[in-house]
Structures are given as C-alpha cells and as structure tokens.
Design an enzyme around this catalytic site. Structure first.
Site, short mmCIF file in Angstrom:
data_model
loop_
_atom_site.label_atom_id
_atom_site.label_comp_id
_atom_site.label_asym_id
_atom_site.label_seq_id
_atom_site.Cartn_x
_atom_site.Cartn_y
_atom_site.Cartn_z
CE LYS A 194 -1.95 3.13 1.90
NZ LYS A 194 -1.73 4.53 1.45
CD GLU A 270 12.24 0.13 10.26
OE1 GLU A 270 12.89 1.07 10.75
OE2 GLU A 270 12.57 -1.06 10.41
CB CYS A 305 13.10 8.44 8.55
SG CYS A 305 14.11 7.29 7.63
CD GLU A 404 10.20 12.84 11.05
OE1 GLU A 404 9.01 12.48 11.23
OE2 GLU A 404 11.08 12.09 10.62
P1 NAD Z 1 2.45 8.81 7.06
O1 NAD Z 1 2.53 8.15 8.37
O2 NAD Z 1 1.53 9.94 6.90
O3 NAD Z 1 2.03 7.76 5.94
C1 NAD Z 1 2.73 6.57 5.72
C2 NAD Z 1 1.78 5.55 5.14
O4 NAD Z 1 0.74 5.30 6.06
C3 NAD Z 1 1.10 5.97 3.84
O5 NAD Z 1 0.99 4.87 2.99
C4 NAD Z 1 -0.25 6.42 4.32
O6 NAD Z 1 -1.26 6.30 3.33
C5 NAD Z 1 -0.52 5.45 5.44
N1 NAD Z 1 -1.48 5.96 6.41
C6 NAD Z 1 -1.75 7.26 6.72
N2 NAD Z 1 -2.74 7.32 7.63
C7 NAD Z 1 -3.12 6.04 7.91
C8 NAD Z 1 -4.08 5.46 8.76
N3 NAD Z 1 -4.90 6.21 9.49
N4 NAD Z 1 -4.15 4.11 8.81
C9 NAD Z 1 -3.33 3.35 8.05
N5 NAD Z 1 -2.42 3.83 7.21
C10 NAD Z 1 -2.29 5.17 7.14
O7 NAD Z 1 3.95 9.17 6.70
P2 NAD Z 1 4.48 9.95 5.42
O8 NAD Z 1 4.08 11.38 5.57
O9 NAD Z 1 4.11 9.23 4.16
O10 NAD Z 1 6.05 9.79 5.58
C11 NAD Z 1 6.78 10.59 6.42
C12 NAD Z 1 7.11 9.88 7.71
O11 NAD Z 1 7.72 8.62 7.45
C13 NAD Z 1 8.13 10.64 8.54
O12 NAD Z 1 7.73 10.65 9.88
C14 NAD Z 1 9.39 9.82 8.37
O13 NAD Z 1 10.31 9.97 9.41
C15 NAD Z 1 8.87 8.44 8.27
N6 NAD Z 1 9.84 7.54 7.63
C16 NAD Z 1 10.49 6.61 8.41
C17 NAD Z 1 11.44 5.76 7.85
C18 NAD Z 1 12.17 4.72 8.67
O14 NAD Z 1 12.68 3.77 8.09
N7 NAD Z 1 12.22 4.84 9.98
C19 NAD Z 1 11.73 5.85 6.49
C20 NAD Z 1 11.05 6.80 5.73
C21 NAD Z 1 10.11 7.64 6.32
#
Ligand code: NAD
Length: 501
Positions: A194, A270, A305, A404
């Site tokens: 997804k 993650e 991240c 962040e």
């Molecule tokens: P996000 O949490 O908004 O979304 C990530 C995913 O979750 C997307 O596919 C989104 O559609 C889904 N999602 C959103 N709301 C949801 C819900 N209510 N239920 C289920 N799924 C849901 O994150 P983002 O804005 O896409 O990415 C940025 C974040 O990702 C930052 O906090 C960053 O630090 C983190 N990140 C972490 C790593 C790591 O390996 N630790 C790597 C890359 C990014």
C-alpha cells in the site's frame, strides 16, 4: 537518446510529456479499478499537473487483495517453490527494475519532486539492489537443529508468515517498498503493498514488472488508496498475518492499535526521527563534518527519516563550524527537479510545504537565529519549493529542536562539553540516526555506545548499505529493515520436536 540529450532538462520534460502512468490497483495479477469506482488525481508537486487518476482502494479492495494473496499463499505456487527458484525470479525482477530505470526515475521525480539525478542514481539503483540482495540471501539461510538429548531431534524452522501488508511513505517510495517486499517475497510470503497516496505511481509500475518477472498472480498485489481507508483496512484485516509500516510515529501508533483491535497480527514500525549530529572539539575535520551534516539534512529536501536535523556543536568550535556549514549549505539550490543539475527539488506537496514553512515561522517566533534561508526561493514558479534553512542558537525546548520537520531545515544547538552534548543528543523521543565526530578514539567509542539510536555513525553520517540493519530505538519504531535481521520480521519460527524410538 544520446548521452548529452539524456542529460538535458528538455529531454526529460519531453519524456515526461509522453509518459502515460498506470493508476490502477494490481489485485490477483490483474490491473483493476477500485470496486467503488472512486479515484484521486496524482498531482505533480513540480507544476500541479495531473499525472493520472489513481484507484482509491478501500476496505472492499483490501479484502479482494487479501483473498487473492491468501489463495496464492495456500496454493503453494510461490511459498513452496525451492528458495533458489524464488531467488531467480526476484533477481529477474531486480533486473527489470534496472532495465526500466529512466521510466521509474521519471515517475518518482514527477510524483514527489525529488531531483531526477537522485531518482536515477539513488532510488532506482537502491531499490533494485535491495531486492537482489534479499533474493541472493534466501538460498543461503539455514534453519537450525537444537542441541537436545540424543534421542530427540528438534528442528527450528523458519516459515513464511503468510499474507503480509507493507504500508509505505512517500519520501523514498521505491526504496522503502523494496526493503520490505524483498525479504517478504524471498521467504515465500504473499504481499500487498500500500503506497502513500502522494506517490503511488512507481509502486504500481513495480507491480507490472513483478508480473513480467514471473512472480505468480496474487503473490504481489499493489493497493493504492488513502491511509485512513486502504491502509487502515489492511491494518485491521483479520486475515493479514503481518503489517509492516514505514511512516510517521503518529500513524505507527495506529498500527499498534489496529493489531490489538483485530487479530494481533505481527507488526513492524519504521517511524520518524530527529537525529542528532554531534561535532566535538576533538574533531580536526570540521570541513568534512560540515559537508556531512549539510548533505544529511538537505539531501532529498530533508524529507528523510534519518535527516541530520539537529546539529550539536561543542562551544569552542561552534563558530568555525557554522561558517563552514553555511558555506556548504549555499551549494544546495532549489531548482526544477527535471533539470539534471538540480540538487534540491520540491517538497512532496503544497500541504507539506505549508507545514515546513510553519515550523520555520515557529523557530523565528521562539527566538532562534535564522542564519540561512527561511522561505520560498525567488524566481521559481510552483508552490512546493523551500530554501535550505539553518537556525543557529536554538534551545532544546524549541519546537524546531524537538519535532520532526521533514524538510530542509537544520537546527543548531550548542553544548559546553561532550557530556552536555550527549545529554542533548539523547534528549529526544526519537532514536533513529545519530552521529559523533571526534578524532579521539576513546571519546568517539564511548559516545557511540552512549547514543540511544539504531544507526550511529562515527566521523560519517548514515553510512549504510544492505548488509546492516536499519531501524530505531524509542519512538522511532520496532524492528529492523535490511540485512539478514530483516528476514526475522516476515517469518514465524516453528519448533518440530521429534522423539526418536
Ligand atoms: P504517514 O505516516 O503519513 O504515511 C505513511 C503511510 O501510512 C502511507 O501509505 C499512508 O497512506 C498510510 N497511512 C496514513 N494514515 C493512515 C491510517 N490512518 N491508517 C493506516 N495507514 C495510514 O507518513 P508519510 O508522511 O508518508 O512519511 C513521512 C514519515 O515517514 C516521517 O515521519 C518519516 O520519518 C517516516 N519515515 C520513516 C522511515 C524509517 O525507516 N524509519 C523511512 C522513511 C520515512
């Protein structure tokens, strides 16, 4: 296309015009619309252009995808193939990714705004390499025989979980997907990917390439859609055995709840970070340290991240270091992501850009000194550009030092000695990346041991490849991607205890 043409912005723009991205879901080996018929526009942050309509998958589509994944898993068409056969197919998949590198790089750049040079050199390459690495490992992983008494044979077998959901973010759409689907597929699981709604296009294209590589129908599904619909439905689904998430800490918490509120599916998280980059007075390499912290925060527009978002400098070297940091930061210039010379592209969308600008405003309001940038760059049309920004003289309680930002904003804190530097470094709810710079071996080693973070660099930053695990302490998550440790997430351990007569 010749080399010179290929490197030319106009040539990339022409290719972008000709591109017809696929926006459907891949379920059971077929590209389909959402059952509801709903879709949403994939907008390019570069110019707001609609790239295509993307299927808005919801609970019904999640259920269709889970059923097809389950049927494929139970049939054994993939799970029961010999590991070396799965390896061959996945290597073909990696090779197809490489063969389509320009198309995939262009999709990534158009969809989320990263510079085309980065998409090509980093994203496509690392995604293909991650899948190949997991594939190559799978016929070298042995199970175990326990050291029991002689009339017992106790086998400890690693078995695939079954149906695995991978929910991924938009900052490195292909790489984050590859870190999960590589080991999950190599072990024999069926997978539903997804992607984030901001960046669905490369995931969908990967689905097509996986089919072409010979991954059987239903084994790899791609379910685009909104997080609160498609993502939530997978998290709560009673027949998903594991949900592996990369994204924000806020949504990570939801996955913990989804698991508790459904079938207690295994989860991996993650999450975010606010990574400290510490430069001690015992470092004689301030030039290299300045370059490293600048690359660590401005690469990928700071949408990382592990961005080195908190620079902590010991007082006696802070001024000298700051001069170097500012000089190097000025080399990052926002520009058209389709220009191969650009090193700082657009942020992912207008809403996120406003969020980053709000953080910058909060830094100024709380009294940090704006040493560089701080706004939208002049001379660029488009809503999603932000200047490389540096705040000096920040205090640890400020929002820009704690939260962040996920944009090109560096916050600089001062420490009077190494002890205070370590205290500041660990003063965070996150624990993903961290760095310490020192030429004193004992100090560097003690400091590295004291840092509460999953990936610690010494005189470097974020030096990682597929051989080392990646993930966080504290609220940066549970579990690790990459390396052989990643396989643990997508497997169950089964003990088979045989009494020998
Ligand atoms: P996000 O949490 O908004 O979304 C990530 C995913 O979750 C997307 O596919 C989104 O559609 C889904 N999602 C959103 N709301 C949801 C819900 N209510 N239920 C289920 N799924 C849901 O994150 P983002 O804005 O896409 O990415 C940025 C974040 O990702 C930052 O906090 C960053 O630090 C983190 N990140 C972490 C790593 C790591 O390996 N630790 C790597 C890359 C990014």
């Amino acid at each position: 296309m010749t080399k010179t043409q290929k490197d030319d912005r106009a040539a990339w723009a022409a290719r972008a015009e000709a591109l017809r991205p696929q926006g459907q879901a891949l379920i059971g080996g077929r590209f389909v619309e959402a059952a509801s018929g709903r879709s949403f526009a994939a907008l390019s942050p570069i110019d707001g252009r609609v790239l295509t309509q993307v299927a808005a998958g919801d609970a019904e589509d999640a259920d269709r995808a889970v059923k097809s994944a389950r049927a494929a898993f139970e049939s054994g068409v993939w799970a029961k193939r010999p590991p070396r056969a799965r390896k061959r197919t996945l290597i073909r998949f990696a090779e197809l990714i490489r063969a389509h590198r320009e198309e995939l790089a262009l999709l990534e750049t158009l969809d989320m705004g990263k510079p085309i040079a980065m998409s090509l050199a980093v994203d496509v390459r690392a995604a293909a390499d991650a899948i190949q690495w997991s594939a190559e490992a799978i016929d070298k992983l042995y199970d175990e025989i326990a050291p029991t008494e002689p009339n017992v044979l106790a086998l400890i077998r690693r078995e695939p979980l079954g149906v695995v959901a991978a929910v991924t973010p938009w900052n490195f759409p292909m790489i984050m997907a590859a870190w999960k689907i590589g080991p999950a597929l190599a072990l024999g699981n069926s997978v539903i990917l997804k992607p984030a709604e901001q960046s669905s296009l490369t995931a969908i294209r990967l689905g097509g390439l996986a089919l072409e590589a010979g991954i059987p129908e239903g084994v790899f599904n791609v379910l685009p859609g909104f997080g609160h619909e498609a993502g939530k439905a997978l998290g709560l689904h009673m027949d998903v055995d594991g949900a592996f998430f990369t994204g924000s800490t806020e949504v990570g918490r939801m996955f913990a709840r989804y698991s508790a509120d459904s079938n207690l599916k295994k989860i991996g998280l993650e999450l975010g970070g606010k990574s400290p980059f510490v430069v001690l007075a015992s470092s004689r390499h301030l030039d290299a340290a300045a370059q490293s912290v600048v690359d660590g925060i401005f690469f990928n527009q700071g949408e990382m991240c592990t961005a080195s978002s908190r620079l902590i400098a010991e007082d006696s070297i802070r001024e000298e270091l700051m001069e170097k940091v500012l000089e190097k930061a000025r080399a990052y210039k926002p520009g058209d992501p389709l220009d191969p010379e650009t090193n700082l592209g657009t942020l992912v969308d207008a809403a996120h850009t406003r969020r980053v600008l709000d953080y910058i405003a909060s830094g100024e309001a709380e009294g940090a000194r704006l040493a560089l940038g701080g706004g939208r760059p002049a001379g660029l049309s488009g809503e999603c550009y932000v200047e490389p920004t540096v705040f000096d003289q920040a205090r640890p309680e400020m929002k820009i030092a704690r939260e962040e930002i996920f944009g090109p904003v560096l916050t600089v804190l001062a420490a009077k000695d190494p002890e205070e530097a370590l205290r500041l470094a660990n003063d965070s709810s996150y624990g993903l990346g961290a760095a310490v710079w020192s030429d004193d071996l004992t100090t560097a080693h003690r400091f590295a041991a004291g840092l509460r973070a999953g990936v610690v660099s010494v005189n470097a930053y974020d030096e990682d490849d597929m051989t080392t695990p990646f993930g966080g302490y504290k609220q940066s998550g549970w579990g690790r991607d990459k390396s052989l440790h990643a396989f643990e997430k997508y497997a169950e351990l089964k003990t088979i205890w045989m009494r020998l007569r």
